[in-house]
Design a protein around this motif. Sequence first.
Motif, PDB file in Angstrom:
ATOM      1  N   GLY A  27       0.826  -1.196   0.000  1.00 34.50           N
ATOM      2  CA  GLY A  27       0.000   0.000   0.000  1.00 34.50           C
ATOM      3  C   GLY A  27       0.867   1.255   0.000  1.00 34.50           C
ATOM      4  O   GLY A  27       1.773   1.372   0.833  1.00 34.50           O
ATOM      5  N   ALA A  28       0.627   2.166  -0.961  1.00 33.54           N
ATOM      6  CA  ALA A  28       1.396   3.415  -1.094  1.00 33.54           C
ATOM      7  C   ALA A  28       2.900   3.152  -1.238  1.00 33.54           C
ATOM      8  O   ALA A  28       3.708   4.032  -0.981  1.00 33.54           O
ATOM      9  CB  ALA A  28       1.142   4.355   0.085  1.00 33.54           C
ATOM     10  N   ASN A  29       3.245   1.931  -1.607  1.00 29.05           N
ATOM     11  CA  ASN A  29       4.657   1.511  -1.776  1.00 29.05           C
ATOM     12  C   ASN A  29       5.490   1.769  -0.524  1.00 29.05           C
ATOM     13  O   ASN A  29       6.666   2.111  -0.604  1.00 29.05           O
ATOM     14  CB  ASN A  29       5.287   2.216  -2.995  1.00 29.05           C
ATOM     15  N   LEU A  30       4.880   1.541   0.649  1.00 28.25           N
ATOM     16  CA  LEU A  30       5.607   1.789   1.905  1.00 28.25           C
ATOM     17  C   LEU A  30       6.667   0.719   2.174  1.00 28.25           C
ATOM     18  O   LEU A  30       7.599   0.951   2.932  1.00 28.25           O
ATOM     19  CB  LEU A  30       4.631   1.853   3.086  1.00 28.25           C
ATOM     20  N   GLN A  31       6.498  -0.467   1.592  1.00 30.32           N
ATOM     21  CA  GLN A  31       7.488  -1.547   1.719  1.00 30.32           C
ATOM     22  C   GLN A  31       7.858  -1.816   3.187  1.00 30.32           C
ATOM     23  O   GLN A  31       9.034  -1.765   3.553  1.00 30.32           O
ATOM     24  CB  GLN A  31       8.749  -1.210   0.921  1.00 30.32           C
ATOM     25  N   PRO A  32       6.863  -2.102   4.003  1.00 29.68           N
ATOM     26  CA  PRO A  32       7.170  -2.262   5.425  1.00 29.68           C
ATOM     27  C   PRO A  32       7.956  -3.540   5.715  1.00 29.68           C
ATOM     28  O   PRO A  32       7.941  -4.487   4.938  1.00 29.68           O
ATOM     29  CB  PRO A  32       5.784  -2.338   6.073  1.00 29.68           C
ATOM     30  N   ALA A 116      19.081 -18.419   8.878  1.00 23.96           N
ATOM     31  CA  ALA A 116      18.020 -18.086   9.842  1.00 23.96           C
ATOM     32  C   ALA A 116      17.717 -16.601   9.741  1.00 23.96           C
ATOM     33  O   ALA A 116      18.632 -15.765   9.762  1.00 23.96           O
ATOM     34  CB  ALA A 116      18.494 -18.425  11.257  1.00 23.96           C
ATOM     35  N   LEU A 117      16.437 -16.291   9.604  1.00 25.39           N
ATOM     36  CA  LEU A 117      16.023 -14.885   9.506  1.00 25.39           C
ATOM     37  C   LEU A 117      14.956 -14.594  10.559  1.00 25.39           C
ATOM     38  O   LEU A 117      14.145 -15.470  10.889  1.00 25.39           O
ATOM     39  CB  LEU A 117      15.426 -14.599   8.127  1.00 25.39           C
ATOM     40  N   VAL A 118      14.963 -13.354  11.039  1.00 22.35           N
ATOM     41  CA  VAL A 118      13.862 -12.877  11.872  1.00 22.35           C
ATOM     42  C   VAL A 118      13.245 -11.685  11.145  1.00 22.35           C
ATOM     43  O   VAL A 118      13.962 -10.780  10.696  1.00 22.35           O
ATOM     44  CB  VAL A 118      14.347 -12.479  13.285  1.00 22.35           C
ATOM     45  N   ILE A 119      11.938 -11.716  11.024  1.00 24.98           N
ATOM     46  CA  ILE A 119      11.236 -10.680  10.264  1.00 24.98           C
ATOM     47  C   ILE A 119      10.504  -9.770  11.249  1.00 24.98           C
ATOM     48  O   ILE A 119       9.752 -10.244  12.115  1.00 24.98           O
ATOM     49  CB  ILE A 119      10.262 -11.316   9.244  1.00 24.98           C
ATOM     50  N   THR A 120      10.741  -8.484  11.115  1.00 26.54           N
ATOM     51  CA  THR A 120      10.119  -7.517  12.018  1.00 26.54           C
ATOM     52  C   THR A 120       9.371  -6.444  11.215  1.00 26.54           C
ATOM     53  O   THR A 120       9.644  -6.233  10.028  1.00 26.54           O
ATOM     54  CB  THR A 120      11.190  -6.834  12.900  1.00 26.54           C
ATOM     55  N   LEU A 121       8.449  -5.806  11.895  1.00 25.10           N
ATOM     56  CA  LEU A 121       7.635  -4.750  11.285  1.00 25.10           C
ATOM     57  C   LEU A 121       7.721  -3.522  12.187  1.00 25.10           C
ATOM     58  O   LEU A 121       7.702  -3.661  13.417  1.00 25.10           O
ATOM     59  CB  LEU A 121       6.185  -5.240  11.185  1.00 25.10           C
ATOM     60  N   GLU A 122       7.816  -2.360  11.590  1.00 29.16           N
ATOM     61  CA  GLU A 122       7.890  -1.145  12.382  1.00 29.16           C
ATOM     62  C   GLU A 122       6.603  -1.001  13.196  1.00 29.16           C
ATOM     63  O   GLU A 122       5.498  -1.174  12.666  1.00 29.16           O
ATOM     64  CB  GLU A 122       8.069   0.078  11.463  1.00 29.16           C
ATOM     65  N   HIS A 123       6.764  -0.690  14.475  1.00 29.89           N
ATOM     66  CA  HIS A 123       5.620  -0.518  15.368  1.00 29.89           C
ATOM     67  C   HIS A 123       4.657   0.538  14.801  1.00 29.89           C
ATOM     68  O   HIS A 123       5.103   1.525  14.216  1.00 29.89           O
ATOM     69  CB  HIS A 123       6.124  -0.068  16.747  1.00 29.89           C
ATOM     70  N   GLY A 124       3.382   0.316  14.963  1.00 29.65           N
ATOM     71  CA  GLY A 124       2.396   1.318  14.550  1.00 29.65           C
ATOM     72  C   GLY A 124       1.624   0.918  13.312  1.00 29.65           C
ATOM     73  O   GLY A 124       0.553   1.472  13.056  1.00 29.65           O
TER      74      GLY A 124
END
Length: 209
Positions: A27-32, A116-124
């Motif tokens: 969405g809106a190319n935010l690439q979270p 091994a990877l850990v995937i995170t998302l910016e809070h909010g």
Amino acid sequence: MRGYLPKPIPSEVLEQLLITARMAPSGANLQPGTFTQVKGSVREELSADLVRAWRAGEAEVEDYDYFPKPMPMTLRKRQVAAAQALYGALGVPREDRQGRDAQFERNFRFFDAPVALVITLEHGFGSGGYMDLGMALYGFMLAAQAHGLSTCAIGAMASYPTRIREHLALTPNSVVVCGMALGYADPDAPVNQTRTERCALSDYFRVVG
Ligand SMILES: Cc1cc2nc3c(=O)[nH]c(=O)nc-3n(C[C@H](O)[C@H](O)[C@H](O)COP(=O)(O)O)c2cc1C
């Protein structure tokens, strides 16, 4: 796939997969979202800590809810069928608590995959951010498949967000979404004989008008 050969993955291949994953629409190319590769002593200490915490029954408050609460019966049946497929492939019967725990612990060791990877998302971010990140994750998984590699997303990792943030030196702004194992699947591993089914088209497709 939950069993891997010890064959290493060149860093250029991993980088190519990540670049492909980033081609996902958002969405809106935010690439979270962020992918963190966990290596060496950091990986060893993280896995040891999570296994220890899980064995001790130490629970954390998760960053987000994955499953519906309460779980509707139709979905519960699918969950049980997936578990039966997994433990059936391993020859672990329902009442074998130790056997089930031994497999579950492997989540916290990224199934011993070479990457091994850990995937995170910016809070909010709201649900849209998870939707966008899910597309990137699937892009990553399909790109891996196209390179002859295999993956397993690891939602179980999201049970320990605080510990993961500590080990990975992540800020409190990082929501721990899941882990990801990547590597060459071991074709002889019984766990990789797990086969799941999908519900009928009529269960999720309807036409109106
Ligand atoms: C976001 C996500 C998280 C998952 N978390 C786990 C996990 O923690 N442990 C595990 O063994 N499998 C995990 N899986 C794999 C699912 O159990 C699996 O995709 C599902 O049972 C369907 O099986 P299939 O992918 O082999 O067709 C996860 C899958 C996704 C997409």
